[in-house]
Design a protein around this motif. Structure first.
Motif, short mmCIF file in Angstrom:
data_model
loop_
_atom_site.label_atom_id
_atom_site.label_comp_id
_atom_site.label_asym_id
_atom_site.label_seq_id
_atom_site.Cartn_x
_atom_site.Cartn_y
_atom_site.Cartn_z
N ALA A 13 -22.21 30.30 -23.06
CA ALA A 13 -23.43 30.53 -22.29
C ALA A 13 -24.66 30.26 -23.16
O ALA A 13 -24.76 30.73 -24.29
N GLY A 14 -25.57 29.47 -22.63
CA GLY A 14 -26.81 29.18 -23.33
C GLY A 14 -26.71 28.16 -24.44
O GLY A 14 -27.67 27.97 -25.20
N ALA A 15 -25.58 27.49 -24.57
CA ALA A 15 -25.41 26.50 -25.64
C ALA A 15 -26.46 25.39 -25.51
O ALA A 15 -26.65 24.84 -24.42
N THR A 16 -27.10 25.06 -26.62
CA THR A 16 -28.08 23.97 -26.63
C THR A 16 -27.57 22.76 -27.38
O THR A 16 -28.19 21.69 -27.31
N ASP A 17 -26.46 22.91 -28.09
CA ASP A 17 -25.83 21.80 -28.82
C ASP A 17 -24.53 21.41 -28.11
O ASP A 17 -23.82 22.26 -27.58
N ALA A 53 -15.87 24.98 -36.25
CA ALA A 53 -16.99 24.67 -37.14
C ALA A 53 -18.34 24.97 -36.53
O ALA A 53 -19.31 25.24 -37.24
N ALA A 54 -18.43 24.90 -35.20
CA ALA A 54 -19.69 25.16 -34.51
C ALA A 54 -19.42 26.05 -33.31
O ALA A 54 -19.43 25.59 -32.16
N PRO A 55 -19.17 27.34 -33.52
CA PRO A 55 -18.73 28.23 -32.43
C PRO A 55 -19.75 28.43 -31.32
O PRO A 55 -19.39 28.87 -30.22
N ILE A 90 -29.21 21.18 -22.92
CA ILE A 90 -28.59 20.52 -24.07
C ILE A 90 -29.65 19.66 -24.76
O ILE A 90 -30.06 18.62 -24.24
N SER A 91 -30.09 20.10 -25.93
CA SER A 91 -31.16 19.39 -26.64
C SER A 91 -30.64 18.52 -27.78
O SER A 91 -31.31 17.56 -28.18
N ARG A 92 -29.45 18.85 -28.31
CA ARG A 92 -28.90 18.07 -29.42
C ARG A 92 -27.44 17.74 -29.14
O ARG A 92 -26.66 18.62 -28.75
#
Length: 243
Positions: A13-17, A53-55, A90-92
């Motif tokens: 939830a709320g992931a930007t990557d 690596a990127a939880p 999603i910004s990145r």
């Protein structure tokens, strides 16, 4: 014909990557790139690595319209269409591509949403257009690859460096195109990239390991495929990919 999109195996939830994995294909084919093809299955262990690596990032696998690159670079067109139409949150996007997918992530790597490119055994033929990539940029190729040319990767990296782009390259001794003989090394390099471990910007040759890891590599594919079901599918219109 299926439309391009992303199969999300993780979407906090709320992931930007977003870590987006692009699988390999063929030079020319309009066949359906179905879910059971080895090229796509090989990317599943990297999804597990990326999740660890990127939880806090979303993790997904790129879905193409076609199995081949074809005359127009369909895989790169599909990737750009997906990048254009991802949800605004999603910004990145961190791109990881193998073989034809490696060519696609390089070709689309100048998209404003892209925050890094990792090309694994990429297909970069002579004369491939130079793209203004933004670091981090990492290329990895096995010395025994007979499907895509390691020399092509080296040459493209040299062109990028001449244009002022910092590129890190790794040469894996004794490794072929399927990325199975040294599966743990590929996993580590993916983890470093996704986790933001600073790359040196130079070239490194990784000597051959004592034992092949093919059995464990194949096992990791089966384990990852069943451990990470597709949680959500994001699709763009087929028309978006043909504009």
């Amino acid at each position: 014909m299926s439309c391009p999109g992303v199969d999300l195996v993780r979407h906090p939830a709320g992931a930007t990557d977003l870590v987006l994995l692009a699988h390999g294909g063929e030079e020319n084919s309009h066949a359906d790139p179905h879910l059971r093809r080895p090229a796509l299955l090989r990317m599943w262990p990297f999804a597990v690595v990326a999740q660890s690596a990127a939880p806090h990032a979303a993790v997904g696998l790129l879905r193409y319209r076609f199995r081949g690159w074809n005359d127009d670079g369909d895989a790169a067109i599909d990737l750009r269409a997906v990048l254009d139409e991802l949800p605004p949150v999603i910004s990145r996007v961190f791109l990881i591509g193998h073989s034809m997918g490696g060519r696609a992530v390089v070709a689309a790597g100048d998209h404003p949403r892209v925050a890094g490119v990792l090309a694994l055994a990429p297909w970069l033929p002579s004369g491939e257009p130079l793209v203004a990539l933004r670091p981090p940029v990492t290329f990895v190729h096995g010395t025994d690859d007979t499907v895509t040319d390691p020399a092509g990767t080296t040459a493209y990296a040299a062109r990028l460096r001449a244009a002022g782009v910092a590129v890190t390259t790794y040469s894996l001794a004794g490794e072929g195109h399927a990325m199975l003989r040294r599966a743990k090394d590929w996993d580590r390099l993916v983890a470093d990239f996704v986790g933001g471990t600073p790359a040196g910007g130079g070239s490194e040759h990784l000597p051959e390991t004592d034992a092949a890891q093919v059995a464990s590599g194949v096992g990791s594919i089966a384990w990852a495929r069943f451990r990470l079901p597709v949680k959500e599918r994001f699709r763009v219109s087929c028309e978006s990919a043909t504009r």
